[in-house]
Design a protein around this motif. Sequence first.
Motif, mmCIF file in Angstrom:
data_model
loop_
_atom_site.group_PDB
_atom_site.id
_atom_site.type_symbol
_atom_site.label_atom_id
_atom_site.label_comp_id
_atom_site.label_asym_id
_atom_site.label_seq_id
_atom_site.Cartn_x
_atom_site.Cartn_y
_atom_site.Cartn_z
ATOM 1 N N PRO A 1 0.828 -1.216 0.000
ATOM 2 C CA PRO A 1 0.000 0.000 0.000
ATOM 3 C C PRO A 1 0.856 1.257 0.000
ATOM 4 N N PRO A 2 0.429 2.258 -0.787
ATOM 5 C CA PRO A 2 1.175 3.527 -0.798
ATOM 6 C C PRO A 2 0.992 4.256 0.523
ATOM 7 N N GLU A 3 1.931 5.148 0.781
ATOM 8 C CA GLU A 3 1.797 5.962 1.982
ATOM 9 C C GLU A 3 0.553 6.829 1.873
ATOM 10 N N SER A 4 -0.314 6.716 2.853
ATOM 11 C CA SER A 4 -1.595 7.414 2.789
ATOM 12 C C SER A 4 -1.504 8.783 3.442
ATOM 13 N N SER A 5 -2.086 9.745 2.747
ATOM 14 C CA SER A 5 -2.194 11.093 3.322
ATOM 15 C C SER A 5 -3.657 11.418 3.597
ATOM 16 N N GLY A 6 -4.465 10.375 3.828
ATOM 17 C CA GLY A 6 -5.885 10.557 4.071
ATOM 18 C C GLY A 6 -6.696 10.196 2.845
ATOM 19 N N PRO A 7 -8.004 10.193 2.971
ATOM 20 C CA PRO A 7 -8.864 9.825 1.837
ATOM 21 C C PRO A 7 -8.769 10.828 0.695
ATOM 22 N N ILE A 8 -8.881 10.319 -0.519
ATOM 23 C CA ILE A 8 -8.867 11.187 -1.701
ATOM 24 C C ILE A 8 -10.148 12.008 -1.760
#
Length: 398
Positions: free
Chosen positions: A214-221
């Motif tokens: 999984p990519p590093e998440s910066s919150g929901p798109i």
Amino acid sequence: MAASCGFHDLAFSMNETLAQTEDAGAWTEKDARAARKFCFLFVLLVAAALSAIATANYLVNPHGQYATRWIDPMVQTSRAEKIHLLQAYENAPEALVLGSSRSMKYEPDYLESKLGLRFFNAGVNYAKPEDWLALTKFYQERFETFPKMIVIAMDIHSMTNGEPPDARLLVQPELAKHVSHLVSSGDLWRPWGSLIGWNQTKSTFKSLKRQLLPPESSGPIESFRSDGFLRYHQREAQISEGVYDFEGPLEYNKNEYLHYYNRYAGVSDVRKKALGEIIASCGANDCELLVFLTPLHPRLADYLREFGDFEARKADVQILMNQLSSKHGFMFRDYSDVASFGGDPSEFVDGIHPLESNTRLVIDQMLSERHLPEHEPASSNVRIDRQQAGKESHYAVQ
């Protein structure tokens, strides 16, 4: 004696030739058996590979076309999400917004402030009239009543005869049952035929890679509020920081919509029927119906005029909708041109999705024209110039 020797030599030669022929025949049969075995194993191997691909695509379900939900699809699942949100309501919202993703930024609370009705935004991705009809019937079944008002944000290409129903509609049982009479057997089988398709297989690999790495998440798109309104978390953050890339999404829209219009030869009879059912239901249930054509960014509209059949198809829809609105007494407006509602081209996130500052202007313009006589402003009572449209329309005003 010489004749005798010649006879024996000839007999020996014939026997040798016959023996060679028999040996050759025996070798040919052996080759045939080997060839049959090879073909059988090859077909078996191909069938096993295709079965494995189909099974993987079905289980991963990257395009959201099947009932499996073990892994989040690579596409938006707004139909399922809007059903879930509506099922959470204890009391029915009084009015609906219907449309595609281009309708998702029309704010229910802003509409309520203007009209005094509690709205739910039921817009879903790539919606066509069959989606609008299914969602309206689902609402009616869920709440045992009918909306007091329906606002349809209508895309010009939503009436296309060149696109099948969205598979995400057909896989959603709460919706699909309401439009089964509009769906052909070919439409039903199309998602299954794509089980071994290359595009879906590529998406399966991408989905599995995303699941495993999984990519590093910066919150929901993006996400939906409880009233169905869409929030662009990442896009709006980038816009506020001044780092949003508008050109990339616009180029995507150019390719996407040119493809749509190249396959759009005219208005679909099936979609006219679905729209007619909505109009009839509104009339039978004292529901006010407001319909408008959704805006495009001027640069996308200019591109489609130059390379596609945009003007001809727009003329088809304008004439059809003016005829229907005149006959059935609902309001129809064309706001596909940003100038028609005083919009701002800089307030789009791409070629087709306006932000709230523009959607509020559309609402204000629509409501300012709502009570004009027969809902017929001079701007919409225009006979289309066919040379200007570029192609002959499939409809004519009588």
